[in-house]
Design an enzyme around this catalytic site. Structure first.
Site, PDB file in Angstrom:
ATOM      1  N   CYS B 127       0.758  -0.573  -0.353  1.00  0.00           N
ATOM      2  CA  CYS B 127      -0.224   0.139  -0.201  1.00  0.00           C
ATOM      3  C   CYS B 127       0.628   1.327  -0.074  1.00  0.00           C
ATOM      4  O   CYS B 127       1.511   1.673   0.931  1.00  0.00           O
ATOM      5  CB  CYS B 127      -0.911  -0.382   1.713  1.00  0.00           C
ATOM      6  SG  CYS B 127      -1.905   1.581   1.100  1.00  0.00           S
ATOM      7  N   CYS B 130      -1.027   4.636   2.409  1.00  0.00           N
ATOM      8  CA  CYS B 130      -0.425   3.741   3.731  1.00  0.00           C
ATOM      9  C   CYS B 130      -0.273   2.756   3.919  1.00  0.00           C
ATOM     10  O   CYS B 130       1.101   2.137   4.195  1.00  0.00           O
ATOM     11  CB  CYS B 130      -1.561   4.289   4.309  1.00  0.00           C
ATOM     12  SG  CYS B 130      -3.462   4.203   3.645  1.00  0.00           S
ATOM     13  N   SER B 131      -0.911   1.892   4.658  1.00  0.00           N
ATOM     14  CA  SER B 131      -0.762   1.294   4.542  1.00  0.00           C
ATOM     15  C   SER B 131      -1.890  -0.742   4.913  1.00  0.00           C
ATOM     16  O   SER B 131      -2.182  -1.426   5.526  1.00  0.00           O
ATOM     17  CB  SER B 131      -0.122   0.197   6.519  1.00  0.00           C
ATOM     18  OG  SER B 131      -1.557   1.511   7.636  1.00  0.00           O
ATOM     19  N   CYS B 132      -2.629  -0.484   4.135  1.00  0.00           N
ATOM     20  CA  CYS B 132      -3.974  -0.595   3.429  1.00  0.00           C
ATOM     21  C   CYS B 132      -3.677  -2.296   3.526  1.00  0.00           C
ATOM     22  O   CYS B 132      -2.651  -2.215   3.084  1.00  0.00           O
ATOM     23  CB  CYS B 132      -4.699  -0.703   2.394  1.00  0.00           C
ATOM     24  SG  CYS B 132      -5.302   1.711   2.944  1.00  0.00           S
TER      25      CYS B 132
END
Lengths: 120, 241
Positions: B127, B130-132
């Site tokens: 991602c 962000c950090s999906c």
């Protein structure tokens, strides 16, 4: 306001004191002979972040992307000496104070009252 | 424990029955509680919402994703279903993407896709924003997945980053980096490794580690743990070149 746009994030005294005391999980776990890789409050922090991400009642509350951007920024600057997930928690606290969701004095008072309660 | 004679021969071991705990209150523990209580008091979310989300965070892990891939390896029809209707296939391993917490999704998720490796294409997820991450089926993301270092560099230099995980791919294999976002989540379906043709589903699940389902490792007979990598410090976005 976005901390991600601020080249020198403001310091927050109660959080600076926490950095200073350095009670990070790796150190505490070693001290007490505990092998859990993550601190016991980690899943509650995950729940807190998820609950915040769903909250859209207040424009000051960071959305998911803002929260993560600010975490990246703060984890690389003010809280760079802390490991994960301590830097995640501190960055979230910082974002909420800077955005005015939580007042700094209110946070300081609450930290003291919770510690007193837990140590009673 | 009663105050009986402790000099007798024990048939159990106290050291092994009581795990050690950190027996002092840490600042971080206090801070987490403080933030949570203040948010609840301000009406940002309820204690019940927080409890449900925390339970969700505690019960998720990579096992459903591993089982889904193991089933697909053993059953071509299930593989077809997994690739065509991944959310239906997810239900067969106990994951309901639309109601993972019992009361809603933790984001505005709308789509899930499974990326099947082929002999000439290797998939890996990231991602960049962000950090999906496909949390309902793969659990919480590892620390390194969240770092700007992985997120930025994987997109630009995938082979170099994969090599840091010990995965060296020959030039004839194309690396496909799939960028996730808040609405679209992905996981990788690696190829079944040689030497596992007669394995059971449970045996296959064991080698389908989290890393193989992200795409930073390949499943291999005998390897049942994730790669441990040093987490590199994040680069200040303003200083990044």
């Amino acid at each position: 306001m976005s901390a991600a746009q601020d080249p020198s994030p403001a310091r927050i005294a109660p959080l600076d004191e926490i950095v200073e005391r350095d009670q990070v999980w790796s150190r505490m776990a070693a001290k007490w002979g505990v092998e859990n890789p993550v601190p016991p409050w980690k899943t509650s922090l995950d729940g807190l972040c998820d609950a915040l991400d769903r909250a859209s009642c207040d424009e000051n509350i960071p959305d998911f992307k803002q929260r993560r951007d600010e975490e990246d920024e703060l984890s690389a600057t003010l809280y760079a000496d802390l490991p994960y997930p301590e830097n995640q928690l501190m960055s979230l606290a910082h974002s909420l104070v800077i955005r005015g969701v939580i007042d700094e004095a209110e946070l300081k008072q609450r930290l003291a009252s919770i510690r007193a309660r837990l140590e009673a | 424990m009663t105050d009986h004679d402790h000099d007798h021969d024990h048939d159990h071991d106290h050291d092994r029955t009581v795990a050690p705990m950190v027996d002092e209150i840490t600042d971080f523990e206090v801070l987490e509680i403080a933030l949570r209580e203040l948010c609840i008091e301000k009406g940002i979310f309820t204690a019940e919402e927080h409890r449900l989300m925390t339970e969700f965070a505690e019960q998720i892990g990579p096992t459903p994703a591993a089982r889904l891939v193991a089933k697909a390896w053993l059953d071509p029809k299930f593989k077809e279903l997994a690739l065509a209707e991944p959310m239906t296939a997810s239900k067969e391993v106990g994951v309901d993407w639309l109601h993972p917490t019992g009361w809603g999704t933790p984001s505005d998720f709308t789509a899930f896709q499974i990326l099947a490796d082929t002999p000439t294409v290797h998939n890996v997820i990231v991602c960049a924003l962000c950090s999906c991450y496909p949390r309902p089926i793969l659990g919480n993301s590892p620390e390194w997945y969240r770092t700007p270092n992985y997120r930025r560099r994987l997109v630009r230099w995938p082979r170099q980053v994969l090599a840091e995980f010990g995965l060296y791919l020959p030039d004839e294999i194309t690396v496909h980096v799939q960028d996730s976002n808040q609405k679209h989540r992905f996981m990788v379906m690696p190829l079944q490794p040689e030497g596992t043709e007669d394995w059971t589903e449970d045996q296959l699940v064991e080698i389908l580690t989290r890393d193989t389902l992200i795409g930073v490792a390949l499943p291999k007979a005998g390897v049942t743990t994730n790669v441990i990598v040093d987490t590199r410090p994040a680069i200040h976005p303003g200083n990044a070149g």
